[in-house]
Each structure stands twice: as C-alpha cells, then as structure tokens.
Motif scaffolding. Structure first.
Motif, PDB file in Angstrom:
ATOM      1  N   VAL A  66      -2.639 -10.961  14.227  1.00 54.12           N
ATOM      2  CA  VAL A  66      -3.441 -12.156  13.967  1.00 54.12           C
ATOM      3  C   VAL A  66      -2.933 -12.854  12.711  1.00 54.12           C
ATOM      4  O   VAL A  66      -2.575 -12.207  11.728  1.00 54.12           O
ATOM      5  N   THR A  67      -2.902 -14.202  12.730  1.00 52.21           N
ATOM      6  CA  THR A  67      -2.461 -14.966  11.559  1.00 52.21           C
ATOM      7  C   THR A  67      -3.466 -16.066  11.239  1.00 52.21           C
ATOM      8  O   THR A  67      -4.240 -16.496  12.092  1.00 52.21           O
ATOM      9  N   HIS A  68      -3.427 -16.556   9.992  1.00 50.98           N
ATOM     10  CA  HIS A  68      -4.310 -17.654   9.603  1.00 50.98           C
ATOM     11  C   HIS A  68      -3.822 -18.963  10.234  1.00 50.98           C
ATOM     12  O   HIS A  68      -2.704 -19.047  10.752  1.00 50.98           O
ATOM     13  N   ARG A  69      -4.651 -19.991  10.134  1.00 51.13           N
ATOM     14  CA  ARG A  69      -4.379 -21.233  10.858  1.00 51.13           C
ATOM     15  C   ARG A  69      -4.152 -22.426   9.937  1.00 51.13           C
ATOM     16  O   ARG A  69      -4.075 -23.556  10.400  1.00 51.13           O
ATOM     17  N   ILE A  70      -4.076 -22.218   8.641  1.00 56.85           N
ATOM     18  CA  ILE A  70      -3.929 -23.313   7.693  1.00 56.85           C
ATOM     19  C   ILE A  70      -2.444 -23.507   7.368  1.00 56.85           C
ATOM     20  O   ILE A  70      -1.745 -22.547   7.014  1.00 56.85           O
ATOM     21  N   THR A  71      -1.955 -24.748   7.469  1.00 51.91           N
ATOM     22  CA  THR A  71      -0.534 -25.012   7.239  1.00 51.91           C
ATOM     23  C   THR A  71      -0.283 -25.944   6.067  1.00 51.91           C
ATOM     24  O   THR A  71       0.859 -26.260   5.771  1.00 51.91           O
ATOM     25  N   PHE A 106      -1.891 -27.399   1.943  1.00 51.63           N
ATOM     26  CA  PHE A 106      -2.334 -26.888   0.646  1.00 51.63           C
ATOM     27  C   PHE A 106      -1.403 -25.817   0.073  1.00 51.63           C
ATOM     28  O   PHE A 106      -1.827 -24.822  -0.493  1.00 51.63           O
ATOM     29  N   GLY A 107      -0.101 -26.066   0.293  1.00 52.77           N
ATOM     30  CA  GLY A 107       0.876 -25.182  -0.329  1.00 52.77           C
ATOM     31  C   GLY A 107       1.170 -23.913   0.446  1.00 52.77           C
ATOM     32  O   GLY A 107       2.038 -23.146   0.053  1.00 52.77           O
ATOM     33  N   LEU A 108       0.491 -23.686   1.553  1.00 55.19           N
ATOM     34  CA  LEU A 108       0.752 -22.468   2.322  1.00 55.19           C
ATOM     35  C   LEU A 108       1.972 -22.634   3.222  1.00 55.19           C
ATOM     36  O   LEU A 108       2.624 -21.654   3.580  1.00 55.19           O
ATOM     37  N   GLY A 109       2.254 -23.871   3.596  1.00 53.10           N
ATOM     38  CA  GLY A 109       3.417 -24.115   4.429  1.00 53.10           C
ATOM     39  C   GLY A 109       3.378 -23.314   5.708  1.00 53.10           C
ATOM     40  O   GLY A 109       2.354 -23.252   6.394  1.00 53.10           O
ATOM     41  N   ASP A 110       4.479 -22.673   6.012  1.00 59.06           N
ATOM     42  CA  ASP A 110       4.553 -21.862   7.243  1.00 59.06           C
ATOM     43  C   ASP A 110       4.325 -20.377   6.973  1.00 59.06           C
ATOM     44  O   ASP A 110       4.604 -19.543   7.838  1.00 59.06           O
ATOM     45  N   ARG A 111       3.837 -20.035   5.788  1.00 58.66           N
ATOM     46  CA  ARG A 111       3.602 -18.620   5.472  1.00 58.66           C
ATOM     47  C   ARG A 111       2.390 -18.109   6.229  1.00 58.66           C
ATOM     48  O   ARG A 111       1.261 -18.458   5.921  1.00 58.66           O
ATOM     49  N   ARG A 112       2.652 -17.315   7.235  1.00 55.97           N
ATOM     50  CA  ARG A 112       1.567 -16.753   8.048  1.00 55.97           C
ATOM     51  C   ARG A 112       1.804 -15.255   8.235  1.00 55.97           C
ATOM     52  O   ARG A 112       2.236 -14.812   9.301  1.00 55.97           O
ATOM     53  N   PRO A 113       1.505 -14.459   7.229  1.00 57.97           N
ATOM     54  CA  PRO A 113       1.733 -13.014   7.352  1.00 57.97           C
ATOM     55  C   PRO A 113       0.938 -12.437   8.523  1.00 57.97           C
ATOM     56  O   PRO A 113      -0.247 -12.748   8.703  1.00 57.97           O
ATOM     57  N   LEU A 114       1.582 -11.615   9.292  1.00 58.93           N
ATOM     58  CA  LEU A 114       0.899 -10.992  10.429  1.00 58.93           C
ATOM     59  C   LEU A 114      -0.220 -10.082   9.941  1.00 58.93           C
ATOM     60  O   LEU A 114      -0.052  -9.292   9.023  1.00 58.93           O
ATOM     61  N   GLY A 115      -1.388 -10.234  10.574  1.00 60.29           N
ATOM     62  CA  GLY A 115      -2.558  -9.452  10.184  1.00 60.29           C
ATOM     63  C   GLY A 115      -3.381 -10.104   9.097  1.00 60.29           C
ATOM     64  O   GLY A 115      -4.490  -9.660   8.801  1.00 60.29           O
ATOM     65  N   ASP A 116      -2.842 -11.147   8.461  1.00 69.30           N
ATOM     66  CA  ASP A 116      -3.480 -11.834   7.336  1.00 69.30           C
ATOM     67  C   ASP A 116      -3.833 -10.826   6.235  1.00 69.30           C
ATOM     68  O   ASP A 116      -3.122  -9.831   6.070  1.00 69.30           O
ATOM     69  N   ALA A 117      -4.916 -11.050   5.490  1.00 63.81           N
ATOM     70  CA  ALA A 117      -5.174 -10.296   4.258  1.00 63.81           C
ATOM     71  C   ALA A 117      -6.146  -9.147   4.439  1.00 63.81           C
ATOM     72  O   ALA A 117      -6.866  -8.775   3.503  1.00 63.81           O
ATOM     73  N   VAL A 118      -6.187  -8.559   5.614  1.00 64.77           N
ATOM     74  CA  VAL A 118      -7.035  -7.389   5.829  1.00 64.77           C
ATOM     75  C   VAL A 118      -6.426  -6.528   6.923  1.00 64.77           C
ATOM     76  O   VAL A 118      -5.802  -7.044   7.864  1.00 64.77           O
ATOM     77  N   VAL A 119      -6.563  -5.226   6.763  1.00 65.75           N
ATOM     78  CA  VAL A 119      -6.144  -4.272   7.793  1.00 65.75           C
ATOM     79  C   VAL A 119      -7.409  -3.630   8.346  1.00 65.75           C
ATOM     80  O   VAL A 119      -8.252  -3.139   7.593  1.00 65.75           O
ATOM     81  N   THR A 120      -7.575  -3.656   9.654  1.00 63.37           N
ATOM     82  CA  THR A 120      -8.779  -3.114  10.290  1.00 63.37           C
ATOM     83  C   THR A 120      -8.388  -2.080  11.337  1.00 63.37           C
ATOM     84  O   THR A 120      -7.272  -2.089  11.857  1.00 63.37           O
ATOM     85  N   GLY A 121      -9.345  -1.189  11.659  1.00 67.29           N
ATOM     86  CA  GLY A 121      -9.066  -0.206  12.690  1.00 67.29           C
ATOM     87  C   GLY A 121     -10.071   0.919  12.687  1.00 67.29           C
ATOM     88  O   GLY A 121     -11.163   0.810  12.115  1.00 67.29           O
ATOM     89  N   TYR A 122      -9.691   2.030  13.309  1.00 66.42           N
ATOM     90  CA  TYR A 122     -10.587   3.182  13.409  1.00 66.42           C
ATOM     91  C   TYR A 122      -9.759   4.455  13.393  1.00 66.42           C
ATOM     92  O   TYR A 122      -8.540   4.444  13.617  1.00 66.42           O
ATOM     93  N   GLY A 123     -10.437   5.550  13.090  1.00 66.35           N
ATOM     94  CA  GLY A 123      -9.780   6.843  13.043  1.00 66.35           C
ATOM     95  C   GLY A 123     -10.816   7.942  12.918  1.00 66.35           C
ATOM     96  O   GLY A 123     -11.992   7.733  13.210  1.00 66.35           O
ATOM     97  N   LYS A 124     -10.384   9.100  12.461  1.00 59.23           N
ATOM     98  CA  LYS A 124     -11.280  10.244  12.343  1.00 59.23           C
ATOM     99  C   LYS A 124     -11.387  10.683  10.874  1.00 59.23           C
ATOM    100  O   LYS A 124     -10.398  10.679  10.150  1.00 59.23           O
ATOM    101  N   VAL A 125     -12.594  11.054  10.470  1.00 60.14           N
ATOM    102  CA  VAL A 125     -12.830  11.687   9.170  1.00 60.14           C
ATOM    103  C   VAL A 125     -13.501  13.022   9.452  1.00 60.14           C
ATOM    104  O   VAL A 125     -14.613  13.062   9.987  1.00 60.14           O
TER     105      VAL A 125
END
Length: 453
Positions: A45-50, A52-71
């Motif tokens: 997933v990437t952000h949609r703003i192009t 305000f200085g962001l240009g084409d910088r669209r890091p994959l996953g944006d600024a959060v990592v989500t998921g699940y696992g076992k504890v």
C-alpha cells in the motif's frame, strides 16, 4: 519489489534509526512475536499525495507495518509506526492500515498491540490526516472492552498521536527513549527489548477477548500451601507501615506478580498474578471487561484528608471506585489484613458492593474510624475530667476495640464470610475462586451506566 517493501524509508533511513539505538518497525514486531510467526499485511500500500514536496516518493507500506503473529503461542495483532518513512507520520493510508488490523483483531477476538514512533499527523495531507486520527479513535472506543488494546511508546508520540494511546487499556513507555542523545545506542536497545518483553508478559495474563476466559498456566504451586510468616507480617503498632506486596507475593503462584501503574498513586498496588494457575487482579473495570477475577487486599485508614484532596476531586474519584466494584460481575474476593475504616471500607470491594467472598485476619479492624479518634470524640468530657487522662483514654480505647472494631462484629452481621488464620490466606482465596468459577451475575437492562468521570 518484495525486497524493496521491506526497506521502509530506505537503507539510509534504516541506518539512521540504528545509529540512534532504535529498532525499525519490523524489527520491533519480530521481537514482540514468537520467532518466525509474524505475518505482514498490506506491504504494498502507498500514499496518494503527489504534491507538497513529496513528489513521486511513495514508499511501499507507507509509515506503518501491520500484521499478526503469535505471543507465547496465542494469536496477537499488531502495528508499528515506521519512523524511517516520513517520521512515522500519520496519513490517510496509515490510518486505513491500522483500522484494518484493529477490525481483524476484533473479528478474530485477539489482542491488538500498537508500537508508536511518530512525529504526528502528516502535514501534507491536511484534513485527511486529521480525519485519519478520528477513524482510529473511533475504533479504540468501539473495541474498548471487546479485545485488549496495548500501546508501546518506543519513540516520539506527538500531536494527535497521543490520544489513541490514552484510550487503550495499557501504555508501556521505553525509558528515556525521548532523550536518545544522552544514552548510548546499546542501552536504548536493551531497554526497548525489556519493554517489549514486559508487553509479552502482560499478554500472558489476558484473554483474547471479552468472551474468553483468561489463559491457564500449569498449576504446579500447591493450592493448599500455607504461609505461617503472614501471621507476623502486620506490626502490632497500628501506625507502623508494612509492605502489602509481601502479602501478595506469599499468596500468589510462585511469588510472581506483575505490578502496573507502579509510580502512579503508590499508596495502592495493582497488578496481575495467578492463583492455582488462574490470573486474578485488583484494578477493576479492565478485569471486569475481560473476565479476570478480582482479589482485593485491604488495609485502608480512610480517604486521604485535606483541602488539596477535596479540591482535587476525592469525592468524585472515590465514587468511581464504588461504581466500578459495584458494577463488576466477575468473581470478587477480598481480604482485610489490618484496617478498614469509614467510607474506604465500603469502597474496597465490601459485601455491600456485591463482593462474593469477604475474609479478614483476626487482628483486622472495621469501624467508622480508628479507636483513638473515636474515643477522643465520644468520651472527650470523661477523659478531661479524669484524674489520669492517659490511663482513662487507653482503657476506653481498648474497650472500644473489643466492642466495636474487631472483625467478629462484622462477621456476626454477615459482612464478612469468615475470619481466617493469615497462614491460610492462599488456600482460602483459591477455594473461593474455584467455587466462583461458574458465577453468573447481571446488571439491570440499560444502555450503560453513567460513571462519574
């Protein structure tokens, strides 16, 4: 493409994060979860703003990592803000990822853990980022009491980022992480690891959701274990202090007690422990939400007096505790170890607030106030006219204690179920909790109560 999605803001930003002694979002999640169990969601997933200085910088996953696992073998959902991507700032997409994982946690009936390392809302997205916070706050509120929500502050939490943690059930903070320039990287990594281990420890006591029972551990600490030392723990002098933790440690399984809120209101101790493999606890509403029995040890001389306390709202805060204990439907057991005076006796899980099993040690005192204060009020004239006021006062105090404050008076009225040998405290509590395993209690039909906030 898959490899790039794992790099967050890029190798340079990751190196900067490491140079500050901080783990990346994915490294934190891998340490939270059992080895090899974390499964990431929405890595492309990437952000949609192009502009305000962001240009084409669209890091994959944006600024959060989500998921699940076992504890410890039990499923947990989690998200971690990624500071290497635009300072971990909250965007519309970041919010959507967090909301998705929270929805999945609620559907699956599993706890959700959020690791916060964020500079706040993403300025470039304006109102979209503000609306994104609102979406998260709503789910924090709707799922409160449905699944446990835990926050870990592993970096800055700025602006709107502070409100979501404030709604969650527990907040852990890595010590001095906000002052990284003082402490070396190795120390910061160590305290981060310790903090994450504490989160894993907490999760071991909690059920997955509000309809599950708390997890059981092997009951290899004898349920009938007596502790004769408890007979001598409470000092004979009524004003001399002792540490209630000593009572707790001797009563719970393997002397293992996870205290929470340790530096807040230190005149009361709250935390998690197990009794015969089951986890009871003392802080009321959370435990009631998640089917965790309440065990309350009472030694309270009354509400703290003073103008500062009155202006600080002690009446309102005392009313909260009354409301919480009276409303709770989980098994409730209390033990009075020394003093239970005045309104504070009623508030602390008394029989009058629907407590199930109420016990006391033989030296306990239950009264409107201490014998000394009561005698000074009731017998003021008699003492002042006495030829030996000190002797008269002491005789009246001893008589008052015998007639009014012993636990046998309250037991004779049914306010206590038994007066027990302190050495028998552990087996008595376990016996009560086993009897209450099938307890069923209800509240009158209503939308919700109106707790005094």
């Amino acid at each position: 493409m898959r490899r790039e999605s794992r790099l967050g803001g890029g190798q340079n930003r990751i190196d900067q994060q490491h140079s500050r002694g901080k783990y990346t979002a994915r490294e934190r999640l891998e340490r939270l979860m059992d080895e090899g169990t974390f499964h990431e969601l929405d890595p492309f997933v990437t952000h949609r703003i192009t502009d305000f200085g962001l240009g084409d910088r669209r890091p994959l996953g944006d600024a959060v990592v989500t998921g699940y696992g076992k504890v410890e073998g039990r499923q947990v959902f989690a998200f971690a803000k990624d500071f290497t991507v635009m300072g971990g700032s909250l965007s519309e997409v970041v919010s959507q990822k967090i909301c998705k994982v929270m929805d999945l946690a609620a559907k699956a009936g599993c706890p959700v853990v959020g690791l916060n390392d964020s500079g706040g809302a993403r300025i470039q997205e304006g109102a979209l980022s503000l609306a994104a916070y609102g979406d998260i706050f709503l789910l924090n509120t709707l799922y409160s009491g449905v699944v446990p929500q835990i926050t870990v502050i592993v970096g800055p939490a700025a602006g709107g980022a502070v409100y979501s943690p404030a709604i969650t059930d527990f907040i852990f903070m890595v010590k001095e992480i906000g002052q990284m320039y003082i402490t070396g990287p190795d120390v910061i990594r160590a305290v981060t690891e310790e903090c994450i281990n504490e989160v894993r420890h907490l999760l071991s006591y909690l059920p997955g959701n509000n309809v599950d029972d708390p997890p059981l551990d092997p009951a290899d600490d004898p349920a009938d274990r007596r502790e004769p030392d408890l007979r001598y723990l409470v000092p004979e002098e009524p004003g001399r202090p002792y540490d209630m933790r000593d009572v707790v440690y001797k009563v719970v399984d393997h002397e293992e007690f996870m205290e929470v809120h340790q530096t807040f209101a230190p005149n009361i101790i709250v935390g998690f422990a197990r009794m015969n493999g089951r986890p009871p606890a003392r802080f009321v509403r959370f435990c009631d939400c998640f089917n965790i029995p309440l065990v309350t040890f009472v030694d309270v001389p009354g509400f703290l007096p003073g103008v500062t306390q009155e202006y600080g709202g002690i009446i309102r805060h005392g009313a909260k505790l009354i409301f919480a204990y009276a409303e709770a439907t989980v098994p409730k057991v209390s033990v009075i170890t020394r003093k239970a005076y005045g309104g504070a006796y009623i508030v602390m899980s008394s029989k009058h607030l629907r407590s199930d099993v109420n016990l006391a040690w033989p030296g306990a005192e239950i009264a409107v106030m201490g014998a000394e204060g009561a005698v000074n009020i009731i017998y003021r004239d008699e003492i002042s006219k006495s030829e030996n006021p000190d002797q008269t006062r002491q005789e009246l105090i001893d008589d008052y204690k015998d007639r009014f404050t012993t636990p046998y008076i309250a037991a004779g009225r049914g306010f206590l179920d038994d007066v027990i040998d302190p050495a028998e405290t552990r087996p008595q509590i376990i016996r009560a909790l086993e009897m209450l395993q099938t307890k069923s209690d209800t509240m009158p039909p209503k939308k919700h109560g109106n707790i005094p906030l």
